[in-house]
Motif scaffolding. Sequence first.
Motif, short mmCIF file in Angstrom:
data_model
loop_
_atom_site.label_atom_id
_atom_site.label_comp_id
_atom_site.label_asym_id
_atom_site.label_seq_id
_atom_site.Cartn_x
_atom_site.Cartn_y
_atom_site.Cartn_z
N LYS A 214 -15.09 5.54 -13.85
CA LYS A 214 -15.66 6.26 -12.71
C LYS A 214 -14.53 6.82 -11.85
CE LYS A 214 -19.17 5.79 -9.06
NZ LYS A 214 -20.01 6.89 -9.60
N SER A 215 -14.80 7.97 -11.25
CA SER A 215 -13.81 8.63 -10.38
C SER A 215 -14.32 8.69 -8.95
CB SER A 215 -13.51 10.04 -10.88
OG SER A 215 -12.94 10.00 -12.17
N PHE A 216 -13.37 8.70 -8.01
CA PHE A 216 -13.70 8.71 -6.58
C PHE A 216 -12.79 9.70 -5.86
CE2 PHE A 216 -14.78 4.60 -8.27
CZ PHE A 216 -16.01 4.30 -7.71
N GLU A 217 -13.29 10.20 -4.73
CA GLU A 217 -12.49 11.07 -3.87
C GLU A 217 -12.74 10.71 -2.42
OE1 GLU A 217 -11.38 14.34 -1.23
OE2 GLU A 217 -13.40 13.52 -1.53
N VAL A 218 -11.66 10.64 -1.63
CA VAL A 218 -11.76 10.46 -0.18
C VAL A 218 -10.85 11.51 0.45
CG1 VAL A 218 -12.33 8.01 -0.26
CG2 VAL A 218 -9.93 8.71 -0.21
N HIS A 219 -11.09 11.81 1.72
CA HIS A 219 -10.30 12.87 2.34
C HIS A 219 -10.15 12.64 3.85
CE1 HIS A 219 -14.54 14.22 1.88
NE2 HIS A 219 -14.41 14.52 3.17
N LYS A 220 -9.11 13.26 4.37
CA LYS A 220 -8.83 13.28 5.80
C LYS A 220 -9.03 14.71 6.28
CE LYS A 220 -4.80 13.04 8.92
NZ LYS A 220 -3.35 12.69 8.99
N VAL A 221 -9.88 14.90 7.27
CA VAL A 221 -10.18 16.24 7.77
C VAL A 221 -9.26 16.57 8.95
CG1 VAL A 221 -11.94 17.70 8.84
CG2 VAL A 221 -12.58 16.12 7.00
N TYR A 222 -8.54 17.67 8.83
CA TYR A 222 -7.71 18.15 9.93
C TYR A 222 -8.53 18.90 10.97
CZ TYR A 222 -3.88 17.25 6.65
OH TYR A 222 -3.00 16.68 5.77
N GLY A 223 -9.49 19.68 10.48
CA GLY A 223 -10.33 20.46 11.37
C GLY A 223 -11.39 21.20 10.58
N SER A 224 -12.50 21.51 11.26
CA SER A 224 -13.61 22.23 10.63
C SER A 224 -14.07 23.32 11.57
CB SER A 224 -14.78 21.29 10.32
OG SER A 224 -14.36 20.22 9.50
N ALA A 225 -14.33 24.49 11.03
CA ALA A 225 -14.75 25.63 11.85
C ALA A 225 -16.03 26.21 11.28
CB ALA A 225 -13.66 26.68 11.89
N LYS A 226 -17.03 26.41 12.15
CA LYS A 226 -18.33 26.91 11.71
C LYS A 226 -18.58 28.30 12.25
CE LYS A 226 -23.27 25.74 11.66
NZ LYS A 226 -24.29 24.77 12.09
N ALA A 227 -19.07 29.18 11.37
CA ALA A 227 -19.52 30.52 11.76
C ALA A 227 -20.79 30.80 10.97
CB ALA A 227 -18.46 31.57 11.45
N GLY A 228 -21.89 30.99 11.69
CA GLY A 228 -23.18 31.16 11.01
C GLY A 228 -23.55 29.87 10.31
N ASN A 229 -23.88 29.96 9.02
CA ASN A 229 -24.23 28.76 8.26
C ASN A 229 -23.10 28.32 7.33
OD1 ASN A 229 -24.40 30.80 6.39
ND2 ASN A 229 -26.35 30.13 5.50
N GLU A 230 -21.89 28.82 7.58
CA GLU A 230 -20.74 28.43 6.78
C GLU A 230 -19.76 27.60 7.60
OE1 GLU A 230 -20.26 31.73 3.22
OE2 GLU A 230 -18.81 31.71 4.87
N ILE A 231 -19.18 26.59 6.95
CA ILE A 231 -18.19 25.73 7.59
C ILE A 231 -16.93 25.72 6.72
CG2 ILE A 231 -17.66 23.41 8.43
CD1 ILE A 231 -20.68 22.88 8.55
N LYS A 232 -15.81 26.03 7.34
CA LYS A 232 -14.53 25.98 6.64
C LYS A 232 -13.85 24.67 7.02
CE LYS A 232 -12.27 29.75 6.35
NZ LYS A 232 -11.45 30.94 6.72
N VAL A 233 -13.44 23.90 6.02
CA VAL A 233 -12.89 22.57 6.24
C VAL A 233 -11.44 22.53 5.75
CG1 VAL A 233 -13.15 20.10 5.80
CG2 VAL A 233 -15.18 21.59 5.86
N TYR A 234 -10.52 22.17 6.65
CA TYR A 234 -9.11 21.99 6.30
C TYR A 234 -8.88 20.49 6.16
CZ TYR A 234 -8.84 26.77 8.06
OH TYR A 234 -9.05 28.11 8.26
N MET A 235 -8.36 20.04 5.01
CA MET A 235 -8.34 18.60 4.77
C MET A 235 -7.23 18.20 3.80
SD MET A 235 -11.58 18.17 2.20
CE MET A 235 -11.14 17.93 0.47
N TYR A 236 -7.04 16.87 3.69
CA TYR A 236 -6.15 16.30 2.68
C TYR A 236 -7.00 15.40 1.79
CZ TYR A 236 -1.78 14.91 0.56
OH TYR A 236 -0.75 14.74 -0.33
N SER A 237 -6.86 15.54 0.47
CA SER A 237 -7.74 14.86 -0.48
C SER A 237 -6.95 13.90 -1.36
CB SER A 237 -8.43 15.91 -1.37
OG SER A 237 -9.17 15.30 -2.41
N LEU A 238 -7.55 12.72 -1.61
CA LEU A 238 -7.01 11.75 -2.56
C LEU A 238 -8.08 11.47 -3.60
CD1 LEU A 238 -4.82 9.71 -3.46
CD2 LEU A 238 -5.89 8.04 -1.92
N TYR A 239 -7.72 11.63 -4.87
CA TYR A 239 -8.66 11.48 -5.99
C TYR A 239 -8.08 10.46 -6.97
CZ TYR A 239 -11.09 12.81 -10.34
OH TYR A 239 -11.81 12.81 -11.50
N GLY A 240 -8.96 9.61 -7.54
CA GLY A 240 -8.48 8.64 -8.53
C GLY A 240 -9.57 8.23 -9.50
N GLY A 241 -9.18 7.93 -10.72
CA GLY A 241 -10.09 7.42 -11.74
C GLY A 241 -9.82 5.94 -11.98
#
Length: 323
Positions: A214-241
């Motif tokens: 099984k694989s997993f992913e966790v992340h740290k969000v630097y910031g999120s910006a919403k315009a209309g129904n879209e959200i742009k997410v700036y983040m750091y991701s860690l993935y492992g199996g």
Amino acid sequence: MRRMLVSLLIILGVTAGCSSTENQRQKKILEADGYVVKQLRDSQPFEIFIKPEWIPFKSEERLKENHKLVQLNQTTIYLQDVWNRGKFANDIYFSFHTTYQLNRDNGTFMSNNSYNGVGTISSFYSIDAFTIYDSKHHEIIIGETGSGPGSDFSFAVDYDQLKDIKNGFYLKYTGMHVYAYSASENVELDQAANEAISNYIVEHYKDVYSGTDKSFEVHKVYGSAKAGNEIKVYMYSLYGGFNKNSENSMNGHSLPAVVTLKQEDGAYTVTGYKEPQDGDENAKSIKSMFPEKYHAQIWNDKTNSANLEDNLLHEVQKWQASL
């Protein structure tokens, strides 16, 4: 034969004469920092006439011009500088400067840079964007061409063609895109949004990494910006199996990423996912993808996977305990 000089500088200019606050705001708009920028038209062609009195025919003569030629979409283009480069290049070089008059919340502008859906800005350049004609609309062979900084552009007419421009000439330029911008709203991601991101990344890499249970992913969000129904997410991701009987990751990665979410009826769909390039292009890619205010955090997080190992292990332990 056309000669080409490509200048790919992403230095986004602002309007001279603006206050410091206005300059900072316009810089943020042009860097898509706190603003969503979307393309309205792929090309906004325009044709202008270069008068003969603006052309320095004397060798090594240089005219510092400031002729306003185009004003469209809160964008103004000037003929800024014309230089007879003499024996240095055997041509006359024409330089054009682009300035902006941008409103605070929303509007449009023209740029020969390319904005994509996840915040990346890259230089758009094509020699085919330039066509010049004599006063009778006969095409003239163009010389060296250039682009930047910002949305400035330039070209040369070789000495062999001077007879064709002695009465002035026309420039048709097709390199400008038209963009709409709007201020984005900072938002906190809820659990459903974070789960949508993790599920997407796990699915995205299911055929890249293999040999684990099984694989997993966790992340740290630097910031999120919403315009209309879209959200742009700036983040750091860690993935492992992981396997059932071990807390040691068998494969995986850690990296910064930009994700675009679409929100409809309380549900989230990932519509954009972008990672920086590897190798020598990594730092440059990160700078183009992320607002400057996140750069220092990213450089630090790259040294320790953003301290996300405990979060990842927690998810693994919950899964193993449920077996």
